[in-house]
Design a protein around this motif. Structure first.
Motif, mmCIF file in Angstrom:
data_model
loop_
_atom_site.group_PDB
_atom_site.id
_atom_site.type_symbol
_atom_site.label_atom_id
_atom_site.label_comp_id
_atom_site.label_asym_id
_atom_site.label_seq_id
_atom_site.Cartn_x
_atom_site.Cartn_y
_atom_site.Cartn_z
ATOM 1 N N ALA A 103 -12.639 -17.949 39.915
ATOM 2 C CA ALA A 103 -13.082 -17.558 38.569
ATOM 3 C C ALA A 103 -13.174 -16.037 38.479
ATOM 4 C CB ALA A 103 -14.439 -18.189 38.261
ATOM 5 N N ALA A 104 -13.369 -15.556 37.260
ATOM 6 C CA ALA A 104 -13.549 -14.126 37.013
ATOM 7 C C ALA A 104 -14.429 -13.945 35.784
ATOM 8 C CB ALA A 104 -12.207 -13.432 36.808
ATOM 9 N N LEU A 105 -15.041 -12.765 35.693
ATOM 10 C CA LEU A 105 -15.901 -12.449 34.558
ATOM 11 C C LEU A 105 -15.579 -11.041 34.085
ATOM 12 C CD1 LEU A 105 -18.296 -13.560 32.850
ATOM 13 C CD2 LEU A 105 -19.822 -12.335 34.420
ATOM 14 N N ALA A 106 -15.274 -10.902 32.789
ATOM 15 C CA ALA A 106 -14.919 -9.601 32.225
ATOM 16 C C ALA A 106 -16.160 -8.862 31.743
ATOM 17 C CB ALA A 106 -13.939 -9.783 31.067
ATOM 18 N N PHE A 107 -16.190 -7.562 31.995
ATOM 19 C CA PHE A 107 -17.268 -6.674 31.556
ATOM 20 C C PHE A 107 -16.689 -5.593 30.650
ATOM 21 C CE2 PHE A 107 -19.104 -8.681 35.190
ATOM 22 C CZ PHE A 107 -20.489 -8.583 35.085
ATOM 23 N N GLN A 108 -17.594 -4.780 30.075
ATOM 24 C CA GLN A 108 -17.167 -3.733 29.146
ATOM 25 C C GLN A 108 -16.553 -2.533 29.865
ATOM 26 O OE1 GLN A 108 -20.190 -5.022 29.513
ATOM 27 N NE2 GLN A 108 -20.777 -6.048 27.623
ATOM 28 N N SER A 109 -16.849 -2.355 31.144
ATOM 29 C CA SER A 109 -16.266 -1.260 31.921
ATOM 30 C C SER A 109 -16.389 -1.571 33.395
ATOM 31 C CB SER A 109 -16.977 0.074 31.624
ATOM 32 O OG SER A 109 -18.267 0.089 32.212
ATOM 33 N N GLY A 110 -15.609 -0.863 34.200
ATOM 34 C CA GLY A 110 -15.726 -1.012 35.635
ATOM 35 C C GLY A 110 -17.079 -0.539 36.133
ATOM 36 N N PHE A 111 -17.593 0.540 35.540
ATOM 37 C CA PHE A 111 -18.913 1.045 35.911
ATOM 38 C C PHE A 111 -19.966 -0.041 35.687
ATOM 39 C CE2 PHE A 111 -20.501 5.420 36.846
ATOM 40 C CZ PHE A 111 -21.826 5.104 37.072
ATOM 41 N N ASN A 112 -19.870 -0.729 34.549
ATOM 42 C CA ASN A 112 -20.804 -1.818 34.255
ATOM 43 C C ASN A 112 -20.713 -2.935 35.289
ATOM 44 O OD1 ASN A 112 -22.086 -0.780 32.052
ATOM 45 N ND2 ASN A 112 -20.998 -1.994 30.528
ATOM 46 N N CYS A 113 -19.508 -3.200 35.777
ATOM 47 C CA CYS A 113 -19.346 -4.236 36.803
ATOM 48 C C CYS A 113 -20.202 -3.916 38.022
ATOM 49 C CB CYS A 113 -17.888 -4.330 37.249
ATOM 50 S SG CYS A 113 -16.765 -5.033 36.039
ATOM 51 N N ASN A 114 -20.079 -2.686 38.520
ATOM 52 C CA ASN A 114 -20.829 -2.316 39.717
ATOM 53 C C ASN A 114 -22.321 -2.238 39.452
ATOM 54 O OD1 ASN A 114 -18.656 -2.219 41.485
ATOM 55 N ND2 ASN A 114 -18.232 -0.068 41.107
ATOM 56 N N MET A 115 -22.704 -1.751 38.303
ATOM 57 C CA MET A 115 -24.126 -1.694 37.976
ATOM 58 C C MET A 115 -24.712 -3.095 37.856
ATOM 59 S SD MET A 115 -24.810 1.541 37.840
ATOM 60 C CE MET A 115 -26.318 1.763 36.924
ATOM 61 N N GLY A 116 -23.931 -4.013 37.277
ATOM 62 C CA GLY A 116 -24.440 -5.357 37.041
ATOM 63 C C GLY A 116 -24.336 -6.286 38.225
ATOM 64 N N ALA A 117 -23.172 -6.297 38.876
ATOM 65 C CA ALA A 117 -22.938 -7.282 39.936
ATOM 66 C C ALA A 117 -23.734 -6.974 41.200
ATOM 67 C CB ALA A 117 -21.448 -7.355 40.257
ATOM 68 N N ILE A 118 -23.764 -5.702 41.605
ATOM 69 C CA ILE A 118 -24.471 -5.361 42.844
ATOM 70 C C ILE A 118 -25.950 -5.701 42.721
ATOM 71 C CG2 ILE A 118 -25.128 -3.482 44.395
ATOM 72 C CD1 ILE A 118 -22.471 -2.107 43.624
ATOM 73 N N SER A 119 -26.564 -5.274 41.621
ATOM 74 C CA SER A 119 -28.001 -5.509 41.454
ATOM 75 C C SER A 119 -28.339 -6.971 41.181
ATOM 76 C CB SER A 119 -28.547 -4.629 40.323
ATOM 77 O OG SER A 119 -27.904 -4.927 39.091
ATOM 78 N N ALA A 120 -27.343 -7.771 40.804
ATOM 79 C CA ALA A 120 -27.587 -9.202 40.609
ATOM 80 C C ALA A 120 -27.551 -9.970 41.919
ATOM 81 C CB ALA A 120 -26.545 -9.780 39.643
ATOM 82 N N ILE A 121 -26.971 -9.357 42.953
ATOM 83 C CA ILE A 121 -26.799 -10.055 44.230
ATOM 84 C C ILE A 121 -27.800 -9.593 45.285
ATOM 85 C CG2 ILE A 121 -25.176 -10.518 46.113
ATOM 86 C CD1 ILE A 121 -24.430 -11.848 43.488
ATOM 87 N N ILE A 122 -28.086 -8.294 45.340
ATOM 88 C CA ILE A 122 -29.004 -7.786 46.352
ATOM 89 C C ILE A 122 -30.211 -7.127 45.696
ATOM 90 C CG2 ILE A 122 -27.218 -7.502 48.108
ATOM 91 C CD1 ILE A 122 -27.151 -4.534 47.420
ATOM 92 N N ASP A 123 -31.341 -7.058 46.440
ATOM 93 C CA ASP A 123 -32.562 -6.474 45.904
ATOM 94 C C ASP A 123 -33.295 -5.691 46.984
ATOM 95 O OD1 ASP A 123 -33.972 -8.328 47.508
ATOM 96 O OD2 ASP A 123 -34.064 -9.805 45.899
ATOM 97 N N LYS A 124 -34.545 -5.350 46.726
ATOM 98 C CA LYS A 124 -35.306 -4.465 47.607
ATOM 99 C C LYS A 124 -35.542 -5.051 48.997
ATOM 100 C CE LYS A 124 -39.761 -6.148 45.899
ATOM 101 N NZ LYS A 124 -41.033 -5.772 45.224
ATOM 102 N N ASN A 125 -35.339 -6.329 49.155
ATOM 103 C CA ASN A 125 -35.519 -6.967 50.459
ATOM 104 C C ASN A 125 -34.223 -7.023 51.272
ATOM 105 O OD1 ASN A 125 -38.326 -7.724 49.981
ATOM 106 N ND2 ASN A 125 -37.489 -9.169 48.491
ATOM 107 N N ASP A 126 -33.158 -6.415 50.734
ATOM 108 C CA ASP A 126 -31.835 -6.508 51.337
ATOM 109 C C ASP A 126 -31.331 -5.135 51.778
ATOM 110 O OD1 ASP A 126 -31.896 -9.236 50.638
ATOM 111 O OD2 ASP A 126 -31.087 -8.782 48.653
ATOM 112 N N ALA A 127 -30.163 -5.131 52.400
ATOM 113 C CA ALA A 127 -29.519 -3.879 52.812
ATOM 114 C C ALA A 127 -28.054 -3.918 52.429
ATOM 115 C CB ALA A 127 -29.656 -3.676 54.315
ATOM 116 N N VAL A 128 -27.526 -2.748 52.091
ATOM 117 C CA VAL A 128 -26.104 -2.630 51.782
ATOM 118 C C VAL A 128 -25.510 -1.518 52.631
ATOM 119 C CG1 VAL A 128 -26.605 -1.151 49.794
ATOM 120 C CG2 VAL A 128 -24.384 -2.239 49.962
ATOM 121 N N LEU A 129 -24.430 -1.853 53.317
ATOM 122 C CA LEU A 129 -23.690 -0.860 54.103
ATOM 123 C C LEU A 129 -22.565 -0.330 53.234
ATOM 124 C CD1 LEU A 129 -24.487 -3.379 56.360
ATOM 125 C CD2 LEU A 129 -23.912 -1.410 57.787
#
Length: 396
Positions: A103-129
Motif C-alpha cells: 500500500a501507499a499513502l499520499a501527502f501534500q509534500s515530501g517534508f510532510n511525509c517525514n514530519m508525519g510518518a517518523i513521529s507516528a512510528i517512534i516516540d520519546k521512549n525510542d531511538a533513531v539511528l
C-alpha cells in the motif's frame, strides 16, 4: 530607533552576506524546463529537480486541466473527513504497484511525509539511528518525535553497527529505527542499503528510506530500494512527487498495516487539506508513464554521464556522485557565489550550495541535468564552465 527584531534581522542578514551564505531568490517568468527565463533572459537551466522533464509534459498538463473541470481546484477538506477523492485512491494504488509494496499513502509534500510518518512510528521512549548527512526534513521529523537521535558517520557501516549494538545493549529503548536518504542530494551518492538492512536485521531495527532523489531515477524509476531489490526488507519508503515525477506532494509506501496506522496517526494527513485534484491527477499520469517505459530514465542517465565527463575532463573536482546529481566542488563560499553569478551572466543557471546545506568550506555548484536537455545545451554549459573556471582560477 530600530526595533529589536529589525536590529536582529539586519545584523544576521549582513553577516550571512559577508560570509557568502546569503542566497538571492530568482523569479522565473517561464516554465521550469531545460531553458528558463529570468529577468527576460533565457538561460540553460541546471538547477531544477525536474529530472525527467515531466513538470512541463503535455499529458500531465491535460490531466490536470481535466481534473479541475471534474473535481474543482481544491479538495475542500482534510483526507480524513471528505477530502479523499477517487483520484487520491487511484494514485496510491499506482504508487504501491510501482514501488512493489502492499500500500501507499499520499501527502501534500515530501517534508510532510517525514514530519508525519517518523513521529507516528517512534516516540520519546525510542531511538533513531540517523545518517549524518540526512535531509533536513528527516532531522526535523526525528526531533518532532522526541526520540533519542543517534547520528552515525555518513555511510559508515562500522559506525552504524557499533552504535546499533550499544543502543541495543543499553536496553533503554522500546523501539529502534535506522533512517537514511536513498540518494544524498548534495553529493549524489547512494546509501549502502544492503548493508543497512543486514545491520537492521541483526539488531532488530526498523528501516526507513527517504528516496526523494531516488524515486523516478534509480531502479528504472521505482527507486533506490527497488534498485537493490529490497522492497520486501525495507519497512518504510518515502518519496516525493515533486522531483522526478514533476508535480508536488509526497508519499509513504509499505505494508498495509503501516498505511492503516498513518491514516489515523500522521498529523499532516489528519490536519492539512488534501492535495489538489489537478496535482493528484498529474502525478497519477506521471506514475503511469514511468510504469510504461524507462525511456526518460535512460535519457537522463545519458545526459548526466555526458555532462559529468565534460566537467571532469576540464579539470573540475566533482563529488563522488553515483547519480545524475553533479556537484562541482569550489570550497570557499564567496567564490562559489561569484562562480554561480558568472555562470548566470554567461547564460547558465546553476546555484551555489553553501552552509548550512553543506558543511563550511565545501561550497559547490550543484548541477542537475535532466532528460529534457539536449547535447547542444550541455555542450554550451561545458563551454561556459571552462570560461568561468579559468577566469576564477578554479581550473588551469
Amino acid at each position: 530607533m530600530d526595533s529589536p527584531l529589525t536590529s536582529f534581522l539586519q545584523n544576521e542578514i549582513q553577516a550571512k552576506k559577508d560570509k557568502g551564505l546569503y542566497n538571492e531568490v530568482d523569479i522565473l517568468s517561464s516554465e521550469n524546463g531545460p531553458i528558463i527565463k529570468i529577468n527576460d533572459r533565457e538561460l540553460i537551466n541546471l538547477a531544477s529537480n525536474n529530472y525527467l522533464g515531466l513538470a512541463t509534459n503535455p499529458a500531465l498538463k491535460e490531466a490536470a486541466i481535466d481534473a479541475i473541470n471534474t473535481f474543482g481546484v481544491g479538495a475542500g477538506a482534510v483526507r480524513s473527513i471528505n477530502g479523499t477523492m477517487t483520484l487520491h485512491q487511484e494514485l496510491e494504488t499506482a504508487l504501491a504497484e510501482f514501488k512493489g509494496t502492499q500500500a501507499a499513502l499520499a501527502f501534500q509534500s515530501g517534508f510532510n511525509c517525514n514530519m508525519g510518518a517518523i513521529s507516528a512510528i517512534i516516540d520519546k521512549n525510542d531511538a533513531v539511528l540517523s545518517d549524518a548527512l540526512n535531509h533536513a526534513s528527516i532531522i526535523d521529523g526525528c526531533r518532532l518525535s522526541g526520540a533519542k537521535i543517534i547520528r552515525y558517520n555518513h555511510s559508515d557501516m562500522e559506525d552504524l553497527r557499533q552504535k546499533a549494538k550499544e543502543a541495543k545493549e543499553s536496553q533503554k529503548y522500546n523501539k529502534m529505527m535506522v533512517i537514511t536518504d536513498g540518494v544524498f542530494s548534495m553529493d549524489g551518492d547512494v546509501a549502502l542499503l544492503p548493508e543497512i538492512v543486514e545491520i537492521a536485521e541483526e539488531f532488530g531495527l526498523m528501516t526507513y528510506v527517504d528516496d526523494a532523489h531516488g524515486s523516478g531515477v534509480m531502479g528504472k524509476g521505482a527507486g533506490t530500494v527497488k534498485h537493490f531489490g529490497l522492497q520486501d526488507k525495507v519497512d518504510i519508503q518515502m518519496g516525493t512527487l515533486s522531483k522526478a515525477v514533476g508535480v508536488i506532494g509526497g508519499y509513504v509506501a509499505g505494508k498495509q498495516l503501516l498505511i492503516d496506522w498513518l491514516k489515523v496517526s500522521a498529523r499532516p494527513f489528519l490536519f492539512s487539506t488534501a492535495s489538489t485534484p489537478a496535482d493528484t491527477a498529474a502525478a497519477l499520469t506521471a506514475i503511469k508513464q514511468l510504469k510504461a517505459s524507462d525511456q526518460l530514465q535512460t535519457q537522463l542517465w545519458e545526459n548526466a554521464r555526458y555532462l559529468q565527463k565534460g566537467l571532469k575532463d576540464l579539470g573540475f573536482t566533482l563529488s563522488p556522485t553515483e547519480t545524475p546529481i553533479t556537484p562541482v566542488i569550489i570550497g570557499d563560499e564567496n567564490i562559489a557565489q561569484t562562480f554561480s553569478k558568472r555562470l548566470m551572466e554567461e547564460g547558465v543557471y546553476a546555484k551555489a550550495i553553501v552552509f548550512p546545506t553543506v558543511p563550511l568550506g565545501t561550497g559547490r555548484i550543484r548541477n542537475m541535468p535532466t532528460a529534457a536537455h539536449n547535447k547542444a545545451m550541455l555542450d554550451r554549459a561545458i563551454e561556459v564552465y571552462e570560461k568561468v573556471g579559468k577566469e576564477l582560477a578554479i581550473i588551469e
